[in-house]
Write a protein that holds these residues in place. Structure first.
Motif, PDB file in Angstrom:
ATOM      1  N   ASP A 333       3.548  10.395 -10.097  1.00 53.23           N
ATOM      2  CA  ASP A 333       3.441  10.428  -8.630  1.00 53.23           C
ATOM      3  C   ASP A 333       2.003  10.647  -8.179  1.00 53.23           C
ATOM      4  OD1 ASP A 333       6.188  10.211  -8.683  1.00 53.23           O
ATOM      5  OD2 ASP A 333       6.527  12.363  -8.372  1.00 53.23           O
ATOM      6  N   LYS A 334       1.185  11.211  -9.058  1.00 51.76           N
ATOM      7  CA  LYS A 334      -0.208  11.517  -8.724  1.00 51.76           C
ATOM      8  C   LYS A 334      -1.171  10.432  -9.209  1.00 51.76           C
ATOM      9  CE  LYS A 334       0.727  16.478  -9.269  1.00 51.76           C
ATOM     10  NZ  LYS A 334       0.277  17.744  -9.903  1.00 51.76           N
ATOM     11  N   GLY A 335      -0.608   9.324  -9.690  1.00 51.82           N
ATOM     12  CA  GLY A 335      -1.457   8.265 -10.212  1.00 51.82           C
ATOM     13  C   GLY A 335      -2.027   8.560 -11.580  1.00 51.82           C
ATOM     14  N   LEU A 336      -1.393   9.485 -12.305  1.00 52.14           N
ATOM     15  CA  LEU A 336      -1.838   9.850 -13.656  1.00 52.14           C
ATOM     16  C   LEU A 336      -0.904   9.228 -14.691  1.00 52.14           C
ATOM     17  CD1 LEU A 336      -2.553  13.657 -13.061  1.00 52.14           C
ATOM     18  CD2 LEU A 336      -4.181  11.744 -12.962  1.00 52.14           C
ATOM     19  N   ASN A 337      -1.456   8.892 -15.844  1.00 55.26           N
ATOM     20  CA  ASN A 337      -0.638   8.253 -16.879  1.00 55.26           C
ATOM     21  C   ASN A 337      -0.154   9.231 -17.942  1.00 55.26           C
ATOM     22  OD1 ASN A 337      -2.882   8.738 -18.464  1.00 55.26           O
ATOM     23  ND2 ASN A 337      -3.523   6.602 -18.588  1.00 55.26           N
ATOM     24  N   GLY A 338      -0.464  10.508 -17.771  1.00 57.71           N
ATOM     25  CA  GLY A 338      -0.002  11.503 -18.732  1.00 57.71           C
ATOM     26  C   GLY A 338      -0.932  11.724 -19.902  1.00 57.71           C
ATOM     27  N   GLN A 339      -1.967  10.910 -20.029  1.00 57.62           N
ATOM     28  CA  GLN A 339      -2.907  11.087 -21.128  1.00 57.62           C
ATOM     29  C   GLN A 339      -3.885  12.208 -20.803  1.00 57.62           C
ATOM     30  OE1 GLN A 339      -4.719   7.576 -22.859  1.00 57.62           O
ATOM     31  NE2 GLN A 339      -3.073   6.282 -22.091  1.00 57.62           N
ATOM     32  N   ILE A 340      -4.022  13.130 -21.755  1.00 53.42           N
ATOM     33  CA  ILE A 340      -4.929  14.269 -21.616  1.00 53.42           C
ATOM     34  C   ILE A 340      -5.793  14.333 -22.867  1.00 53.42           C
ATOM     35  CG2 ILE A 340      -5.111  16.747 -21.206  1.00 53.42           C
ATOM     36  CD1 ILE A 340      -2.136  16.618 -20.289  1.00 53.42           C
ATOM     37  N   ILE A 341      -7.089  14.359 -22.685  1.00 56.63           N
ATOM     38  CA  ILE A 341      -8.029  14.467 -23.799  1.00 56.63           C
ATOM     39  C   ILE A 341      -8.810  15.752 -23.619  1.00 56.63           C
ATOM     40  CG2 ILE A 341     -10.004  13.450 -24.975  1.00 56.63           C
ATOM     41  CD1 ILE A 341      -7.871  11.243 -22.770  1.00 56.63           C
ATOM     42  N   GLN A 342      -8.645  16.676 -24.569  1.00 56.45           N
ATOM     43  CA  GLN A 342      -9.365  17.946 -24.516  1.00 56.45           C
ATOM     44  C   GLN A 342     -10.523  17.875 -25.506  1.00 56.45           C
ATOM     45  OE1 GLN A 342      -7.320  21.527 -25.880  1.00 56.45           O
ATOM     46  NE2 GLN A 342      -8.182  22.709 -24.185  1.00 56.45           N
ATOM     47  N   VAL A 343     -11.734  17.967 -24.991  1.00 53.37           N
ATOM     48  CA  VAL A 343     -12.911  17.810 -25.847  1.00 53.37           C
ATOM     49  C   VAL A 343     -13.019  18.959 -26.831  1.00 53.37           C
ATOM     50  CG1 VAL A 343     -15.420  17.591 -25.871  1.00 53.37           C
ATOM     51  CG2 VAL A 343     -14.094  16.477 -24.073  1.00 53.37           C
ATOM     52  N   ALA A 379       2.802  28.769 -28.843  1.00 52.82           N
ATOM     53  CA  ALA A 379       2.281  27.393 -28.832  1.00 52.82           C
ATOM     54  C   ALA A 379       2.655  26.696 -27.530  1.00 52.82           C
ATOM     55  CB  ALA A 379       2.831  26.621 -30.023  1.00 52.82           C
ATOM     56  N   GLN A 380       3.887  26.892 -27.093  1.00 51.46           N
ATOM     57  CA  GLN A 380       4.337  26.258 -25.850  1.00 51.46           C
ATOM     58  C   GLN A 380       3.539  26.763 -24.655  1.00 51.46           C
ATOM     59  OE1 GLN A 380       5.730  26.411 -22.290  1.00 51.46           O
ATOM     60  NE2 GLN A 380       7.278  27.746 -23.200  1.00 51.46           N
ATOM     61  N   ARG A 381       3.293  28.064 -24.582  1.00 54.93           N
ATOM     62  CA  ARG A 381       2.551  28.635 -23.446  1.00 54.93           C
ATOM     63  C   ARG A 381       1.116  28.117 -23.391  1.00 54.93           C
ATOM     64  NH1 ARG A 381       5.174  33.414 -24.963  1.00 54.93           N
ATOM     65  NH2 ARG A 381       3.301  34.126 -26.041  1.00 54.93           N
ATOM     66  N   ILE A 382       0.461  28.060 -24.539  1.00 56.68           N
ATOM     67  CA  ILE A 382      -0.927  27.600 -24.576  1.00 56.68           C
ATOM     68  C   ILE A 382      -1.023  26.147 -24.141  1.00 56.68           C
ATOM     69  CG2 ILE A 382      -2.862  27.077 -26.124  1.00 56.68           C
ATOM     70  CD1 ILE A 382      -2.038  29.592 -27.724  1.00 56.68           C
ATOM     71  N   LEU A 383      -0.164  25.305 -24.702  1.00 57.79           N
ATOM     72  CA  LEU A 383      -0.209  23.885 -24.347  1.00 57.79           C
ATOM     73  C   LEU A 383       0.213  23.662 -22.896  1.00 57.79           C
ATOM     74  CD1 LEU A 383       1.208  22.186 -27.563  1.00 57.79           C
ATOM     75  CD2 LEU A 383      -1.142  22.132 -26.734  1.00 57.79           C
ATOM     76  N   SER A 384       1.192  24.412 -22.431  1.00 55.95           N
ATOM     77  CA  SER A 384       1.618  24.269 -21.038  1.00 55.95           C
ATOM     78  C   SER A 384       0.468  24.594 -20.091  1.00 55.95           C
ATOM     79  CB  SER A 384       2.813  25.178 -20.740  1.00 55.95           C
ATOM     80  OG  SER A 384       3.946  24.787 -21.491  1.00 55.95           O
ATOM     81  N   GLY A 385      -0.337  25.580 -20.455  1.00 57.93           N
ATOM     82  CA  GLY A 385      -1.496  25.911 -19.641  1.00 57.93           C
ATOM     83  C   GLY A 385      -2.514  24.791 -19.612  1.00 57.93           C
ATOM     84  N   ILE A 386      -2.719  24.147 -20.751  1.00 54.80           N
ATOM     85  CA  ILE A 386      -3.640  23.003 -20.811  1.00 54.80           C
ATOM     86  C   ILE A 386      -3.100  21.852 -19.970  1.00 54.80           C
ATOM     87  CG2 ILE A 386      -4.634  21.261 -22.355  1.00 54.80           C
ATOM     88  CD1 ILE A 386      -4.569  23.440 -24.568  1.00 54.80           C
ATOM     89  N   TYR A 387      -1.808  21.596 -20.082  1.00 53.95           N
ATOM     90  CA  TYR A 387      -1.201  20.501 -19.319  1.00 53.95           C
ATOM     91  C   TYR A 387      -1.251  20.794 -17.812  1.00 53.95           C
ATOM     92  CZ  TYR A 387       0.684  18.912 -23.824  1.00 53.95           C
ATOM     93  OH  TYR A 387       0.820  18.478 -25.118  1.00 53.95           O
ATOM     94  N   ALA A 388      -1.091  22.074 -17.450  1.00 51.02           N
ATOM     95  CA  ALA A 388      -1.156  22.433 -16.037  1.00 51.02           C
ATOM     96  C   ALA A 388      -2.556  22.193 -15.469  1.00 51.02           C
ATOM     97  CB  ALA A 388      -0.750  23.893 -15.850  1.00 51.02           C
ATOM     98  N   GLN A 389      -3.577  22.486 -16.266  1.00 58.76           N
ATOM     99  CA  GLN A 389      -4.946  22.220 -15.833  1.00 58.76           C
ATOM    100  C   GLN A 389      -5.146  20.735 -15.560  1.00 58.76           C
ATOM    101  OE1 GLN A 389      -7.948  23.324 -18.671  1.00 58.76           O
ATOM    102  NE2 GLN A 389      -9.659  22.632 -17.395  1.00 58.76           N
ATOM    103  N   ALA A 390      -4.495  19.910 -16.356  1.00 53.20           N
ATOM    104  CA  ALA A 390      -4.667  18.462 -16.224  1.00 53.20           C
ATOM    105  C   ALA A 390      -3.729  17.835 -15.211  1.00 53.20           C
ATOM    106  CB  ALA A 390      -4.470  17.801 -17.589  1.00 53.20           C
ATOM    107  N   LEU A 391      -2.471  18.304 -15.174  1.00 54.37           N
ATOM    108  CA  LEU A 391      -1.433  17.595 -14.413  1.00 54.37           C
ATOM    109  C   LEU A 391      -0.885  18.367 -13.226  1.00 54.37           C
ATOM    110  CD1 LEU A 391       0.659  16.338 -17.481  1.00 54.37           C
ATOM    111  CD2 LEU A 391      -1.230  15.158 -16.353  1.00 54.37           C
TER     112      LEU A 391
END
Length: 479
Positions: A333-343, A379-391
């Motif tokens: 809905d936000k025009g995002l494709n779901g791809q997240i790249i964390q450097v 693991a779920q909490r850490i990744l969810s936080g990263i995904y929240a920053q992106a999405l």
């Protein structure tokens, strides 16, 4: 198309002829001896079994160490008929062997979702980029790699004209000589890590070029989504191919049956010592990773070249994939494709892995080794936080979380991909595919095209079945 049709007809005709010859000349005095024993119930082993059956050879067995088939393909069941792939999952243009298999098995495909912007994360910084036409890259450098790849055959990279010189270098060493800027260095570090499970410093340049050669001498095709090897997915997940083949084969597939010892591979009849007893066969197809072959005891010992290839085979890229399941793919809905790249951080790359109808939202992620706790909640909490920053904050609340670390899942994986180090192919490559006595080496790593991919596994299965049938005919003519 005509050449492909002729080639396919020749393969099928050769299999059928060999199968009939085996059936006609098969001696009846040893009912306890099978014509072929296949080690491994993944795509390669099951493809061989299917080809044997199609050719009229029914005297075979598939020995699978796990309690399931599929090898390095495995589906997470998300409920209501939805799955997410924990292992290999994509195919693309040029991967005709697995596409043909899917059509024969009536498994449908659908395009990977990539429309919209990807999100790049570096610390607290967040950048969106439209990658619908592929990620931006150094076109001059990619062109140079593609040109070099034309000189390195994927079938036998050690036979390249400049093999010795190329195999002395790592990808990292070669890149350091190209005068790259920081962004290009980061980009290549991430792409090599994602595709091969190692850093550019750990990847041999000769192997890298051979993989590009396999993808029509196109790095873009090897690593891309649109027009690339990640373009297409299977309805029902990639494991469905193996499940359907195994269903057809019935009790010829023995699960939870690891092979521990192989005796008499240099004789007319080979003994395979398994957890379910001794199997005797005239030919053996080993459709497993070479590193797993090293875990089997061979009596007599294998010739030194083959034994050293197995002992030295790199098995340090097991790959870890996670799955977050949401009520719907809200990022679209936000025009995002779901791809997240964390450097920098535990995430290499995340992507939209939702089902074809988008009925639920699925984000799958590739995880850097050793950078994410193995405790599922943490693991779920850490990744969810990263995904929240992106999405956005909706990503903080997944309905399900799944985690597949192939290095810990079972002892029969070891590694999902094989990042060949500098110097390996020129020293050991010649021992990869030639049969050793009655042993025929198969598995995706032995494929002439797309080695390491699911397509390569299918190709290797076809080749191994044909070799086994031809060897049986010759064996009986010499009897």
């Amino acid at each position: 198309m005509l050449l492909q049709a002729l080639g396919s007809a020749a393969l099928v005709g050769g299999l059928a002829l060999s199968g009939r010859a085996v059936a006609q000349e098969s001696p009846q005095e040893r009912d306890d001896v099978l014509d072929v024993a296949i080690i491994g119930g993944g795509l390669a082993g099951l493809t061989s079994a299917r080809d044997l059956l199609s050719a009229g050879c029914e005297s075979f067995v598939v020995l699978e160490a796990r309690d399931r088939v599929g090898g390095r393909t495995y589906n997470h069941d998300l409920g209501q008929g939805v799955v997410s792939e924990a292992g290999g999952q994509w195919i693309g243009p040029g991967q005709t062997a697995i596409a043909d298999l899917a059509r024969q098995l009536e498994v449908e495909t659908f395009p990977t979702y990539y429309q919209g912007k990807a999100v790049y994360l570096l610390g607290d910084a967040r950048v969106e980029e439209d990658v619908s036409e592929g990620p931006s890259s150094n076109a001059e450098l990619v062109g140079k790699l593609n040109a070099l790849a034309r000189t390195v055959p994927s079938k036998a990279p050690w036979k390249a004209a400049d093999a010795a010189a190329l195999d002395q270098l790592s990808v990292g060493e070669w890149l350091s000589r190209q005068g790259l800027g920081n962004l290009d260095r980061i980009g290549f570090n991430m792409s090599v890590s994602l595709t091969f499970g190692t850093t550019p410093a750990g990847m041999g340049l000769l192997h890298y070029l051979s993989m590009i050669n396999s993808a029509d001498c196109s790095l873009e095709k090897l690593e891309g989504v649109k027009g690339g090897a990640q373009e297409t997915r299977f309805v029902g997940g990639s494991q469905v191919l193996s499940l359907k083949m195994a269903q057809t084969l019935g009790d010829k597939v023995k699960r939870s049956c690891p092979v521990r010892r192989i005796v008499g591979w240099d004789r007319d009849i080979v003994e395979l010592h398994t957890d379910q007893g001794i199997i005797r066969a005239r030919q053996v197809i080993a459709a497993i990773n070479p590193a797993l072959c090293h875990q089997i005891t061979f009596d007599p010992p294998l010739p030194s070249g083959r034994a050293e290839l197995q002992r030295r085979w790199p098995a340090h890229a097991p790959t870890r994939k996670t799955v977050h399941v949401y009520e719907r793919p809200f990022w679209r809905d936000k025009g995002l494709n779901g791809q997240i790249i964390q450097v920098e951080g535990p995430l290499i790359w995340a992507y939209d892995n939702s089902p074809p109808d988008g009925s639920v939202g699925v984000i799958s992620g590739f995880i850097r080794s050793g950078q994410l706790p193995h405790d599922a909640d943490a693991a779920q909490r850490i990744l969810s936080g990263i995904y929240a920053q992106a999405l956005g904050d909706t990503a903080l609340h997944p309905l399900q979380f799944h985690d597949q670390d192939w290095g810990k899942a079972d002892p029969w994986a070891l590694t999902c991909i094989s990042p060949m180090p500098p110097g390996f192919w020129t020293q050991w490559g010649e021992y990869l595919t030639p049969a050793t006595g009655r042993l025929i080496w198969s598995g995706t790593e032995t494929a002439d095209l797309w080695p390491g991919a699911m397509d390569g596994a299918v190709r290797s299965g076809h080749r191994a079945a044909l070799e086994a049938l031809q060897a049986l005919v010759q064996q009986r003519r010499n009897a």
